[in-house]
Design a protein around this motif. Sequence first.
Motif, PDB file in Angstrom:
ATOM      1  N   HIS A 172      -5.941  10.737 -22.393  1.00 14.51           N
ATOM      2  CA  HIS A 172      -5.127  11.914 -22.165  1.00 14.51           C
ATOM      3  C   HIS A 172      -5.285  12.951 -23.269  1.00 14.51           C
ATOM      4  O   HIS A 172      -4.548  13.904 -23.355  1.00 14.51           O
ATOM      5  N   ARG A 174      -4.669  13.269 -26.432  1.00 18.00           N
ATOM      6  CA  ARG A 174      -3.907  13.342 -27.675  1.00 18.00           C
ATOM      7  C   ARG A 174      -4.544  12.381 -28.680  1.00 18.00           C
ATOM      8  O   ARG A 174      -4.901  11.260 -28.344  1.00 18.00           O
ATOM      9  N   ARG A 279       4.692   4.036 -30.852  1.00 20.93           N
ATOM     10  CA  ARG A 279       4.447   4.195 -29.410  1.00 20.93           C
ATOM     11  C   ARG A 279       4.458   5.659 -28.989  1.00 20.93           C
ATOM     12  O   ARG A 279       5.035   6.503 -29.671  1.00 20.93           O
ATOM     13  N   SER A 280       3.878   5.900 -27.845  1.00 18.56           N
ATOM     14  CA  SER A 280       3.863   7.237 -27.212  1.00 18.56           C
ATOM     15  C   SER A 280       3.130   8.278 -28.034  1.00 18.56           C
ATOM     16  O   SER A 280       3.443   9.468 -27.964  1.00 18.56           O
ATOM     17  N   SER A 281       2.166   7.849 -28.828  1.00 19.42           N
ATOM     18  CA  SER A 281       1.361   8.835 -29.558  1.00 19.42           C
ATOM     19  C   SER A 281      -0.133   8.605 -29.341  1.00 19.42           C
ATOM     20  O   SER A 281      -0.957   9.164 -30.048  1.00 19.42           O
ATOM     21  N   TYR A 313       7.392   0.176 -19.820  1.00 22.05           N
ATOM     22  CA  TYR A 313       6.276   0.684 -20.606  1.00 22.05           C
ATOM     23  C   TYR A 313       4.932   0.326 -19.960  1.00 22.05           C
ATOM     24  O   TYR A 313       3.977   1.074 -20.049  1.00 22.05           O
ATOM     25  N   PHE A 317       1.692   2.835 -18.368  1.00 20.03           N
ATOM     26  CA  PHE A 317       0.615   2.844 -19.375  1.00 20.03           C
ATOM     27  C   PHE A 317      -0.695   2.321 -18.783  1.00 20.03           C
ATOM     28  O   PHE A 317      -1.732   2.985 -18.855  1.00 20.03           O
ATOM     29  N   ARG A 320      -2.381   4.624 -16.302  1.00 19.86           N
ATOM     30  CA  ARG A 320      -3.144   5.696 -16.957  1.00 19.86           C
ATOM     31  C   ARG A 320      -4.488   5.211 -17.472  1.00 19.86           C
ATOM     32  O   ARG A 320      -5.424   5.988 -17.616  1.00 19.86           O
TER      33      ARG A 320
END
Length: 339
Positions: A172, A174, A279-281, A313, A317, A320
């Motif tokens: 994605h 990032r 998480r989420s980074s 989660y 995840f 993706r």
Amino acid sequence: MNADEVPQLPGMTEFAARAKARWRAIDSLLPDPVAGNDAGPGGQDAHCGANLAVGAGGNLEAFGTCRHIEPDPAGIDLSWGMARRFELAPRVVGPAPAAALDRLISLWRHHLADVPGSDEDDTAAVISWPSRDIEGVAALQRHGLRPLAVVAVRAARRAAEAATAAGGARGHGRQAGPVRVRQAGPHDVDAVIRFGTEVVRFDAHFSGTPERAGTAAALRHEAARLLGEQPWTWLAERDGKPVGVIATQQPAHATWIAPLTRLSPVAYTVLGYVTPDERSSGVGAALAAHLHATVDPAGVAATLLHYEQLNPYASPFWSRQGYRPLWTTWEARPARSLR
Ligand SMILES: CC(C)(COP(=O)(O)OP(=O)(O)OC[C@H]1O[C@@H](n2cnc3c(N)ncnc32)[C@H](O)[C@@H]1OP(=O)(O)O)[C@@H](O)C(=O)NCCC(=O)NCCS
């Protein structure tokens, strides 16, 4: 009868051909429903072998063999489920597959009612059902079964097509900041055990599996196996401190789960974990990218993994990362609570 033998019931040959055609139409990644595929994960130490059938002769509509499984108390499998599992691998055909499944589970329920201990707390009645076989879902629910775990698949060919369609973009976009991903080795055993312990605890929220006395030792054994020669295990580190892991069994070690898909060879991801503060980074995505950059050129056709259906989660995840449900494990606990 050995649970893996094909029962020679009248009409079985025609039934098997119809069941095979049905699965092929439902999901091109399913295996053919023949003996051996019934075993599935955790298939060791199976006994019982009772054959249950709905219909007869040319009208055989549903068939399944019951297997009673008691995972090795020292093995990691016990950390993911009940101590006594009564498993049925149903095969159904038309014209009314839902009704056929319904009747098959009723037969199974009667069978389990006579099995000593099937009402004990640490037991489960378990059915692995193709996730895309939606016609069976209402019947499974009606019998008090709950969808707990998912076996998800990432087909390498499909992932390559998706990457081409996206213009070669991966993930994605990032960046995971100053987090470094590196291949793990035998000296990383403690970090892998620590993260494995966290995953077992985390999954217990959704799986309801009791804490097992042997989990730590079993994880140590698994971690040592995973970190052997040329491991497919990666650690994410921030300032030299491990913050995440992805650990995958190579095809030679994933044969136990390979029969769940027609694709071959198969790799199996045992662990995926990122510490809560990281998480989420994009750390998880970076770990998955390293795995996929290794399995694809190695010729792995499918990578499988388990996640708990209710883990908020996991499914977004892994989706993706190119995974989608292949099998869903439905359970009634205790086994005799099957309705
Ligand atoms: C599942 C898990 C490994 C994912 O790791 P992660 O490092 O959080 O994963 P990523 O950051 O790459 O992606 C996850 C999230 O970041 C988001 N994200 C990351 N980069 C993004 C970007 N550039 N743009 C938009 N969203 C992005 C993802 O959409 C996703 O959604 P969220 O922000 O709503 O949470 C982690 O959540 C975890 O350890 N969970 C607990 C244990 C577990 O569930 N393990 C899996 C068991 S099978």
